[in-house]
Scaffold this motif. Sequence first.
Motif, PDB file in Angstrom:
ATOM      1  N   GLN A  57      19.367  19.035 -46.430  1.00 41.56           N
ATOM      2  CA  GLN A  57      18.522  18.201 -47.281  1.00 41.56           C
ATOM      3  C   GLN A  57      18.694  16.728 -46.923  1.00 41.56           C
ATOM      4  O   GLN A  57      19.809  16.204 -46.871  1.00 41.56           O
ATOM      5  CB  GLN A  57      18.886  18.438 -48.748  1.00 41.56           C
ATOM      6  N   GLU A  75      12.128  27.386 -41.532  1.00 40.11           N
ATOM      7  CA  GLU A  75      12.132  27.560 -42.986  1.00 40.11           C
ATOM      8  C   GLU A  75      12.219  26.187 -43.620  1.00 40.11           C
ATOM      9  O   GLU A  75      13.163  25.431 -43.359  1.00 40.11           O
ATOM     10  CB  GLU A  75      13.311  28.426 -43.419  1.00 40.11           C
ATOM     11  N   HIS A  76      11.234  25.862 -44.447  1.00 36.72           N
ATOM     12  CA  HIS A  76      11.131  24.542 -45.068  1.00 36.72           C
ATOM     13  C   HIS A  76      11.376  24.643 -46.567  1.00 36.72           C
ATOM     14  O   HIS A  76      10.833  25.520 -47.240  1.00 36.72           O
ATOM     15  CB  HIS A  76       9.730  23.965 -44.815  1.00 36.72           C
ATOM     16  N   LYS A  77      12.191  23.720 -47.091  1.00 39.21           N
ATOM     17  CA  LYS A  77      12.373  23.565 -48.531  1.00 39.21           C
ATOM     18  C   LYS A  77      12.312  22.076 -48.854  1.00 39.21           C
ATOM     19  O   LYS A  77      12.786  21.247 -48.068  1.00 39.21           O
ATOM     20  CB  LYS A  77      13.722  24.127 -48.993  1.00 39.21           C
ATOM     21  N   ASP A  78      11.748  21.732 -50.019  1.00 36.34           N
ATOM     22  CA  ASP A  78      11.755  20.327 -50.424  1.00 36.34           C
ATOM     23  C   ASP A  78      11.952  20.208 -51.932  1.00 36.34           C
ATOM     24  O   ASP A  78      11.995  21.205 -52.655  1.00 36.34           O
ATOM     25  CB  ASP A  78      10.487  19.592 -49.951  1.00 36.34           C
ATOM     26  N   ARG A  82       8.834  23.513 -53.132  1.00 35.43           N
ATOM     27  CA  ARG A  82       8.137  24.266 -52.081  1.00 35.43           C
ATOM     28  C   ARG A  82       9.146  24.927 -51.151  1.00 35.43           C
ATOM     29  O   ARG A  82      10.151  24.329 -50.777  1.00 35.43           O
ATOM     30  CB  ARG A  82       7.218  23.333 -51.284  1.00 35.43           C
ATOM     31  N   HIS A  83       8.854  26.174 -50.779  1.00 35.20           N
ATOM     32  CA  HIS A  83       9.697  26.943 -49.867  1.00 35.20           C
ATOM     33  C   HIS A  83       8.758  27.727 -48.956  1.00 35.20           C
ATOM     34  O   HIS A  83       8.062  28.641 -49.402  1.00 35.20           O
ATOM     35  CB  HIS A  83      10.609  27.884 -50.663  1.00 35.20           C
ATOM     36  N   GLU A  84       8.711  27.356 -47.671  1.00 29.16           N
ATOM     37  CA  GLU A  84       7.740  27.912 -46.742  1.00 29.16           C
ATOM     38  C   GLU A  84       8.403  28.366 -45.447  1.00 29.16           C
ATOM     39  O   GLU A  84       9.457  27.842 -45.060  1.00 29.16           O
ATOM     40  CB  GLU A  84       6.662  26.866 -46.387  1.00 29.16           C
ATOM     41  N   ARG A  85       7.750  29.302 -44.758  1.00 26.04           N
ATOM     42  CA  ARG A  85       8.087  29.673 -43.382  1.00 26.04           C
ATOM     43  C   ARG A  85       6.973  29.174 -42.471  1.00 26.04           C
ATOM     44  O   ARG A  85       5.790  29.373 -42.770  1.00 26.04           O
ATOM     45  CB  ARG A  85       8.248  31.190 -43.242  1.00 26.04           C
ATOM     46  N   HIS A 102      13.826  16.919 -48.082  1.00 28.81           N
ATOM     47  CA  HIS A 102      13.535  18.264 -47.596  1.00 28.81           C
ATOM     48  C   HIS A 102      14.616  18.740 -46.639  1.00 28.81           C
ATOM     49  O   HIS A 102      15.464  17.965 -46.183  1.00 28.81           O
ATOM     50  CB  HIS A 102      12.162  18.304 -46.913  1.00 28.81           C
ATOM     51  N   SER A 103      14.583  20.033 -46.339  1.00 32.78           N
ATOM     52  CA  SER A 103      15.457  20.616 -45.321  1.00 32.78           C
ATOM     53  C   SER A 103      14.597  21.468 -44.402  1.00 32.78           C
ATOM     54  O   SER A 103      13.530  21.960 -44.788  1.00 32.78           O
ATOM     55  CB  SER A 103      16.559  21.469 -45.958  1.00 32.78           C
ATOM     56  N   GLU A 104      15.058  21.626 -43.163  1.00 35.94           N
ATOM     57  CA  GLU A 104      14.335  22.411 -42.157  1.00 35.94           C
ATOM     58  C   GLU A 104      15.367  23.247 -41.413  1.00 35.94           C
ATOM     59  O   GLU A 104      16.255  22.703 -40.750  1.00 35.94           O
ATOM     60  CB  GLU A 104      13.612  21.480 -41.196  1.00 35.94           C
TER      61      GLU A 104
END
Length: 237
Positions: A57, A75-78, A82-85, A102-104
């Motif tokens: 993060q 894999e994205h989180k913010d 939001r949590h996406e691939r 966010h994190s990646e």
Amino acid sequence: MEKIIHRANSRGYANHGWLQSYHTFSFANYYQPERIHFGALRVLNDDTVKGGMGFGQHPHDNMEIVSIPLQGALEHKDNTGRHERILSNDVQIMSAGSGITHSEFNASKTEPVNFLQIWVFPKLRNIQPRYQQQTFDPADRHNRLQTVISPEANSGVLWINQDAWFSLGQFDAGQNVELTPALPGQGSYLFVLNGQLEVAGETLQTRDAIGIWDYENAKVNITAPTELLRIEVPMLS
């Protein structure tokens, strides 16, 4: 026409064990005063992340951030929840605006992911942070440039807070591409993902790049099967 060449072997390089990163422009510990940006294009990092690893993060503001997976998935989180691939043939854009965290991470625990991390200076500052992601059919970029990012709202592609266009192409040897700027004062940055082409009197190969500006049109000759990223941006003073 004015031009600048960035050869693959001239890029900055950082090996963090879990991350191998090539920097086209000055980034982190890589600093070259003549390679800060190309117009509004600020960062173009070519990152490979080991399985199960990634960027924890961290915050951003007032930057347009684009991720393009070339192999594997992210894999994205913010902090908006939001949590996406993000998979191959997906493109992600995030307007950091007034601030976002966010994190990646590599979505695989075992296989590496290779992706482009691209930053563009925004047109308007401190906008509300926003996120978009879209899948693009690679068949639609066979022997032509497929627009994936545009400043035109509701255009059917991803929107960017800048007068910038991103296009991807997959070309057979012997093809030609004509480039014209969308707006006065724009420049085009061509990044060869793999293959070989000729433009502006130069031969470019895998991971080479050229920036051109002050031009009305330019012809790209594809001399081997080639995948290409074109980024058109305003040429900032």
